[in-house]
Design a protein around this motif. Structure first.
Motif, mmCIF file in Angstrom:
data_model
loop_
_atom_site.group_PDB
_atom_site.id
_atom_site.type_symbol
_atom_site.label_atom_id
_atom_site.label_comp_id
_atom_site.label_asym_id
_atom_site.label_seq_id
_atom_site.Cartn_x
_atom_site.Cartn_y
_atom_site.Cartn_z
ATOM 1 N N ALA A 1 0.822 -1.208 0.000
ATOM 2 C CA ALA A 1 0.000 0.000 0.000
ATOM 3 C C ALA A 1 0.856 1.259 0.000
ATOM 4 C CB ALA A 1 -0.942 -0.009 1.203
ATOM 5 N N GLU A 2 1.967 1.233 0.734
ATOM 6 C CA GLU A 2 2.794 2.432 0.847
ATOM 7 C C GLU A 2 3.505 2.785 -0.453
ATOM 8 O OE1 GLU A 2 4.994 -1.079 2.821
ATOM 9 O OE2 GLU A 2 2.950 -0.267 2.739
ATOM 10 N N SER A 3 3.538 1.847 -1.408
ATOM 11 C CA SER A 3 4.204 2.122 -2.687
ATOM 12 C C SER A 3 3.285 2.809 -3.699
ATOM 13 C CB SER A 3 4.728 0.816 -3.290
ATOM 14 O OG SER A 3 3.644 0.003 -3.750
ATOM 15 N N LEU A 4 2.007 2.897 -3.420
ATOM 16 C CA LEU A 4 1.048 3.409 -4.394
ATOM 17 C C LEU A 4 1.193 4.921 -4.583
ATOM 18 C CD1 LEU A 4 -2.191 1.483 -3.332
ATOM 19 C CD2 LEU A 4 -0.561 0.876 -5.133
ATOM 20 N N LYS A 5 1.167 5.329 -5.822
ATOM 21 C CA LYS A 5 1.142 6.751 -6.167
ATOM 22 C C LYS A 5 0.244 6.910 -7.379
ATOM 23 C CE LYS A 5 3.997 10.820 -7.130
ATOM 24 N NZ LYS A 5 3.290 11.622 -6.087
ATOM 25 N N GLY A 6 -0.863 7.598 -7.196
ATOM 26 C CA GLY A 6 -1.869 7.679 -8.245
ATOM 27 C C GLY A 6 -1.461 8.560 -9.410
ATOM 28 N N SER A 7 -2.084 8.291 -10.553
ATOM 29 C CA SER A 7 -1.912 9.139 -11.737
ATOM 30 C C SER A 7 -3.206 9.113 -12.532
ATOM 31 C CB SER A 7 -0.744 8.652 -12.600
ATOM 32 O OG SER A 7 -1.151 7.617 -13.486
ATOM 33 N N LEU A 8 -3.263 9.968 -13.515
ATOM 34 C CA LEU A 8 -4.456 10.071 -14.360
ATOM 35 C C LEU A 8 -4.570 8.935 -15.364
ATOM 36 C CD1 LEU A 8 -3.292 11.097 -17.350
ATOM 37 C CD2 LEU A 8 -3.056 13.244 -16.108
ATOM 38 N N LEU A 9 -3.526 8.102 -15.520
ATOM 39 C CA LEU A 9 -3.441 7.197 -16.664
ATOM 40 C C LEU A 9 -4.545 6.150 -16.685
ATOM 41 C CD1 LEU A 9 -1.876 6.414 -19.196
ATOM 42 C CD2 LEU A 9 -0.435 4.947 -17.774
ATOM 43 N N ASN A 10 -4.809 5.488 -15.562
ATOM 44 C CA ASN A 10 -5.792 4.399 -15.559
ATOM 45 C C ASN A 10 -7.144 4.865 -16.068
ATOM 46 O OD1 ASN A 10 -3.917 2.629 -14.491
ATOM 47 N ND2 ASN A 10 -4.751 2.666 -12.415
ATOM 48 N N ASP A 11 -7.681 5.913 -15.452
ATOM 49 C CA ASP A 11 -9.036 6.358 -15.782
ATOM 50 C C ASP A 11 -9.106 6.990 -17.159
ATOM 51 O OD1 ASP A 11 -10.738 5.969 -13.192
ATOM 52 O OD2 ASP A 11 -8.842 6.794 -12.502
ATOM 53 N N LEU A 12 -8.061 7.700 -17.546
ATOM 54 C CA LEU A 12 -8.073 8.336 -18.861
ATOM 55 C C LEU A 12 -8.046 7.295 -19.970
ATOM 56 C CD1 LEU A 12 -7.994 10.928 -20.513
ATOM 57 C CD2 LEU A 12 -5.501 10.855 -20.363
ATOM 58 N N ALA B 1 -11.638 0.749 6.242
ATOM 59 C CA ALA B 1 -11.194 2.126 6.436
ATOM 60 C C ALA B 1 -9.880 2.375 5.700
ATOM 61 C CB ALA B 1 -11.036 2.417 7.927
ATOM 62 N N ALA B 2 -8.982 1.374 5.731
ATOM 63 C CA ALA B 2 -7.704 1.501 5.022
ATOM 64 C C ALA B 2 -7.910 1.547 3.516
ATOM 65 C CB ALA B 2 -6.790 0.340 5.401
ATOM 66 N N VAL B 3 -8.847 0.742 3.022
ATOM 67 C CA VAL B 3 -9.134 0.729 1.582
ATOM 68 C C VAL B 3 -9.643 2.089 1.124
ATOM 69 C CG1 VAL B 3 -10.623 -0.247 -0.200
ATOM 70 C CG2 VAL B 3 -9.532 -1.762 1.467
ATOM 71 N N LEU B 4 -10.607 2.648 1.845
ATOM 72 C CA LEU B 4 -11.156 3.945 1.465
ATOM 73 C C LEU B 4 -10.091 5.039 1.539
ATOM 74 C CD1 LEU B 4 -14.648 3.768 3.197
ATOM 75 C CD2 LEU B 4 -14.195 3.735 0.736
ATOM 76 N N ALA B 5 -9.266 4.993 2.564
ATOM 77 C CA ALA B 5 -8.208 5.991 2.693
ATOM 78 C C ALA B 5 -7.218 5.882 1.535
ATOM 79 C CB ALA B 5 -7.486 5.820 4.028
ATOM 80 N N ALA B 6 -6.924 4.647 1.139
ATOM 81 C CA ALA B 6 -5.983 4.439 0.033
ATOM 82 C C ALA B 6 -6.550 4.978 -1.279
ATOM 83 C CB ALA B 6 -5.647 2.962 -0.103
ATOM 84 N N TRP B 7 -7.837 4.763 -1.514
ATOM 85 C CA TRP B 7 -8.444 5.272 -2.743
ATOM 86 C C TRP B 7 -8.495 6.804 -2.740
ATOM 87 C CZ3 TRP B 7 -8.664 3.189 -7.201
ATOM 88 C CH2 TRP B 7 -8.823 1.815 -7.358
#
Length: 584
Positions: free
Chosen positions: A406-417, A542-548
């Motif tokens: 979980a700590e490695s995740l960094k979001g970007s626009l790519l998936n949804d776009l 709670a962790a899942v929602l926070a991660a999203w």
């Protein structure tokens, strides 16, 4: 997919399937950004499916391994097609160009003859002519004229106990273990001259012939490899159910001798990577990369990815003169290479070049005729929370989950776009588009490891994956056009976006975030209600929602970098407002 180093084992999910199809994530029906729509309309008729299929048929002639003639011929063929479509043969300012980069030394392998026959009557059981890829990679040639050896059946063959009271020295060993393990036990440890493995993944074919659902399941097998050993100089074959059953049938009548003839070749040569680029006009050092791997002998895996990439590269180059379309401000880079190894080398060869890569698309098994293969087109997402927590709404493929923290995740626009662009194509053509959580195993892994947002475009589950029957008749030109149009449109947008595109992307991400959080809350409540430890389940949810929330906060932040000419106070404010709403 998976490359030569990974094919020996796949992680397959266990457990019973749900009683009904779980609710999947449904992205909001939001229009794609304006530049993407304009590019889509231009590209929808420009990606040449016939040229893509011709590439598949050409590459299908060869067992392609880095350093061998088939790999190099495929590189040369694609280069010639790019030159014919208008790419220059050397870098030229402002003009699409193509070049070949060579690096390192590799051991290529191929074979010209590989036959197993009964010694007494000459009946052929396995051959290159009929079975195409039955001889295992790294098999050595037999003496001229072949060799004759006893056949010994060791059953499973994966454990030392399978060899108790059996003399396999000098024999050809038949077993159901994977080729590498069978070779270690029989050839390396006990002196057999070679092995014949029947191992096949369960999604390719059931183990019980009573459960076969089509005639070709009697003939299918998955190609394989044995360790390279210049001292032992052994060999390995892969056998279909029919071939193995014939061998075992003969053994019921008493001792059996086989005649084995092999002519194979090893090649010590540099690995070649074909690079094509459409230089950016504003920020040429920033790149959008698209990659397809050459190696592996299949039509879908991965001649289809190579053909799709060739077709979309030619189509993108042709947009330079289309009225109403700005030329790409960022450089569009296309790579045909040795899977994963080639990507890592390209990234490591020029750190400044690598730092400029903004986004990456991997094209692997992009051309499947889904009615024949059983596969579905999938966008394997950049690692997001669905790769960390198993969710009913985001099932993994049979390739199996990777290890993502979980700590490695960094979001970007790519998936949804990219999903939105693909669904734009699906709306028009009835193309079936799904996603799966990050699993790894192709070139997106190397780019992702370098911190670059990357997605995989592929098909799975495929009952011809890594098999002798992965041929052009299982490939669809229309499917390659669909994938090519979607990837080309997304890449063009990322290379040309203006502030209006960024505003539209921010709105798309905000709507996607709202839809995702609503679904996670809904399925989370169901999971908590069914959990034996309610307190632990609530903590997990709670962790899942926070991660999203963090993921989409990062994704919205990445929109600031989308416009080629930079952000503005108005765009910054729009993004900040969306981030605030997300945190509520």
């Amino acid at each position: 997919m998976g490359g030569i180093a990974l094919f020996c084992s796949l992680t397959v999910h266990s457990g019973q399937p749900p009683a009904q199809e779980p609710e999947r994530f449904q992205p909001p029906a939001v229009a794609i950004p304006p530049s993407a729509e304009r590019a889509y309309r231009a590209l929808s008729t420009r990606v040449d499916g016939v040229a893509a299929l011709e590439t598949v048929r050409h590459m299908d002639q060869y067992w392609r391994i880095a350093g061998n003639p088939g790999f190099n011929n495929s590189i040369d063929y694609i280069r010639a097609r790019l030159l014919a479509s208008g790419f220059a043969p050397t870098p030229e300012k402002g003009r699409p160009f193509v070049q070949i980069e060579e690096w390192g030394q590799t051991r290529g392998w191929d074979y010209q003859l590989g036959t197993v026959a009964f010694a007494d009557g000459g009946e052929v059981v396995l051959s290159r002519l009929r079975d195409r890829v039955s001889l295992c990679i790294n098999s050595f040639s037999t003496p001229k004229g072949g060799l004759t050896a006893r056949l010994v059946d060791v059953g499973d063959g994966s454990q030392a106990a399978n060899y108790d009271n059996l003399d396999v020295k000098g024999a050809v060993v038949l077993g159901d273990a994977d080729a590498g393990r069978l070779w270690q036990h029989a050839v390396k440890a006990r002196g057999a001259v070679g092995i014949i493995s029947t191992r096949v993944a369960p999604y390719v074919r059931p183990s019980d012939p009573k459960l076969f659902t089509s005639p070709d399941q009697h003939e299918v097998f998955q190609w394989g490899s044995i360790p390279y050993d210049a001292d032992v100089k052994g060999f390995g074959f892969k056998a279909s159910w029919r071939a193995a059953a014939r061998l075992r049938e003969r053994l019921t009548g008493g001792p059996v001798e086989l005649k084995v003839e092999i002519e194979s070749s090893f090649y010590d040569a540099p690995t070649r990577t074909l690079v094509a680029e459409i230089p950016g006009t504003v920020k040429p050092d920033q790149r959008i990369v698209m990659a397809a791997h050459i190696q592996e002998p299949g039509a879908n895996d991965n001649a289809s990815g190579c053909g799709t990439l060739l077709a979309l590269a030619a189509s993108l180059a042709s947009l330079a003169n289309v009225r109403g379309l700005e030329p790409p401000g960022r450089t569009l880079t296309f790579l045909w290479l040795d899977e994963i190894r080639g990507s890592r080398q390209w990234l490591g060869a020029d750190p400044d070049r690598a730092r400029g890569v903004q986004y990456m698309f991997s094209l692997d098994m992009t051309g499947e005729d889904t009615a024949k293969t059983g596969g579905t087109f999938l966008i394997e997402k950049q690692a997001d929370p669905s790769a960390v927590w198993s969710r009913p709404s985001d099932p993994h493929s049979e390739w199996g989950a990777g290890s993502v923290k979980a700590e490695s995740l960094k979001g970007s626009l790519l998936n949804d776009l990219h999903l939105a662009v693909s669904l734009r194509r699906a709306k028009e053509t009835k193309w079936v588009v799904r996603t799966n959580p990050y699993e790894g195993g192709s070139d997106h892994t190397a780019f992702g490891d370098a911190g670059i947002p990357s997605v995989l475009n592929w098909h799975f589950t495929d009952r011809y994956y890594h098999t002798n029957l992965d041929r052009p008749d299982k490939t669809s030109a229309a499917e390659m056009v669909n994938v090519g149009v979607a990837v080309a449109t997304s890449a063009w947008l990322l290379a040309t976006a203006d502030e209006g595109d960024a505003n539209a992307t921010a709105d798309l991400l905000a709507a996607s975030a709202a839809a995702r959080l609503a679904l996670e809350q809904k399925q989370g409540a169901t999971l908590v209600a069914a959990a034996p430890d309610r307190e632990q389940a609530e903590a997990t949810e709670a962790a899942v929602l926070a991660a999203w929330r963090k993921w989409y906060g990062d994704a919205l932040e990445s929109v600031r970098r989308l416009p080629v000419k930079g952000t503005s106070p108005a765009l910054d404010a729009r993004i900040a407002q969306a981030q605030q709403r997300l945190a509520q």
